[in-house]
Scaffold this active site. Sequence first.
Site, short mmCIF file in Angstrom:
data_model
loop_
_atom_site.label_atom_id
_atom_site.label_comp_id
_atom_site.label_asym_id
_atom_site.label_seq_id
_atom_site.Cartn_x
_atom_site.Cartn_y
_atom_site.Cartn_z
N ALA A 200 0.85 -1.18 0.00
CA ALA A 200 0.00 0.00 0.00
C ALA A 200 0.89 1.23 0.00
O ALA A 200 1.54 1.53 1.00
CB ALA A 200 -0.92 0.00 1.22
N LEU B 237 2.93 3.44 -3.39
CA LEU B 237 3.95 3.17 -4.41
C LEU B 237 4.78 4.43 -4.67
O LEU B 237 5.08 4.76 -5.82
CB LEU B 237 3.31 2.67 -5.70
CG LEU B 237 2.72 1.26 -5.65
CD1 LEU B 237 2.03 0.93 -6.96
CD2 LEU B 237 3.80 0.23 -5.34
N GLY B 238 5.15 5.10 -3.61
CA GLY B 238 6.07 6.22 -3.72
C GLY B 238 7.49 5.71 -3.87
O GLY B 238 7.73 4.59 -4.33
N GLY C 39 16.22 4.29 8.37
CA GLY C 39 16.29 3.73 7.02
C GLY C 39 16.85 2.33 6.98
O GLY C 39 16.29 1.38 7.53
N LYS D 211 11.22 9.05 15.84
CA LYS D 211 12.12 7.90 15.83
C LYS D 211 12.65 7.60 17.23
O LYS D 211 12.76 6.45 17.64
CB LYS D 211 13.27 8.16 14.86
CG LYS D 211 12.81 8.32 13.41
CD LYS D 211 13.95 8.81 12.52
CE LYS D 211 13.49 9.03 11.09
NZ LYS D 211 14.56 9.61 10.25
#
Length: 436
Positions: A10, A12-13, A136, A207
């Site tokens: 869900a 699609l960047g 990341g 984060k």
Amino acid sequence: MTAPLKVGVAGLGTVGASVVRILGANAEEIAARAGRPIVVAAVSARDKGRNRGLDLSGASWHMDPSQLARSNDVDVVVELIGGAEGAARACVETAIEARRPVVTANKALLAKHGVAIARAAEAAGVTVGFEAAVAGGVPIVKTLREGLAGNRISRVFGILNGTCNYILTRMEKDKLGFAECLAEAQRLGYAEADPTFDIGGFDAAHKLALLASLAFGTEVDANGIYVEGIASITPFDLAMAEELGFRLKLLGIATRTDQGVEQRVHPSMLPKDSAIARVDGVTNAIEIDGDAVGALVLAGPGAGGDATASAVIADIIDIARGIHMPVFGAPASKLTAPVRAPMGTHHGGYYIRLSVIDRPGAAAAIATRMAEQGISLRSIVQRGREPEIDRPNPDPVAVVLITYATNEAALRVALDAIEADGHIDGAPQVIRIEKR
């Protein structure tokens, strides 16, 4: 042959497209490591007609992410929409209700609703993987949740936002102003058109909230984080840091103290020979202090499509292997309510920049106010007028104070008194000094 694990993506960047591409390009290696093939069986995005350079011929298309989450086409739901509410939250909650494991890179969602999501996932008997939500491609979640499970963690801290680290690196090395470096970061795609979330420290705070929960076994407490951004940092501050043996970084810091858990995000000065201080550009770096392992540092790309997709795929492979564990390392029922250490109890050294009006007695009055609060000064450095700051009063001079370790509350009382005395022009610049 073991049946393929069917994945629904869900969003699609940049990251979602990288996930689909890497799963296809590395299908053979991934299947060998996962013990079964992993295929993209369904996707969802707002624009079906956009050319993303992907082969989606074998995937069903769903305009509604929640419809994808309910679909019998998928075994695992990968949420890469972003945002704490709306379609992203609905997609994750729907997947859990349908008893499907979830993989997400959504730090904002987990910072706000992580405990509720963990409880729901445990009740449904499904996994929620979120390695990609922090740093990341750096495997910090797996390190804290699995690799260091036998340690008592005292502190986790580091560079959690590549945009800010890039800006500060450029300011330092090329003697440029903040606005110029921010504009460059936007041109290069490192910063958004509205960069507030990054440069204000809020991205790093989300984060840090997740890292603190993993490190200390507490409920996620994003509202308990003290946050400052980098917009007030000047080339003068960076030059002084260099002169004094420091480098300036935006850090996220979570520390276990006698008063509770101290969570803070702000510019910090680190000894220039420390591991985190040496990290430049868009790289993220995190140090974990454990009683058994000592200090462990992880560094790597903190953003970018492929690096973040790498973390997403690692979580998908764990699910394919049948690995199942509580979301935050301990069952949600065992996570303790966080006890917040007030920022005023923080104890450490400080860099203080004052624009002092050049008149007799000003410096002595400032030193007196510090002494009244029991604050000892390690050094005092005076410079001429700061060329990059336009001041209305005549001839203010830059005076930099470096304190020995002191209490933040006492420092604030002293600075309030200095401002009230009228010897300085503008607000003081206060930057905390970290030991390493």
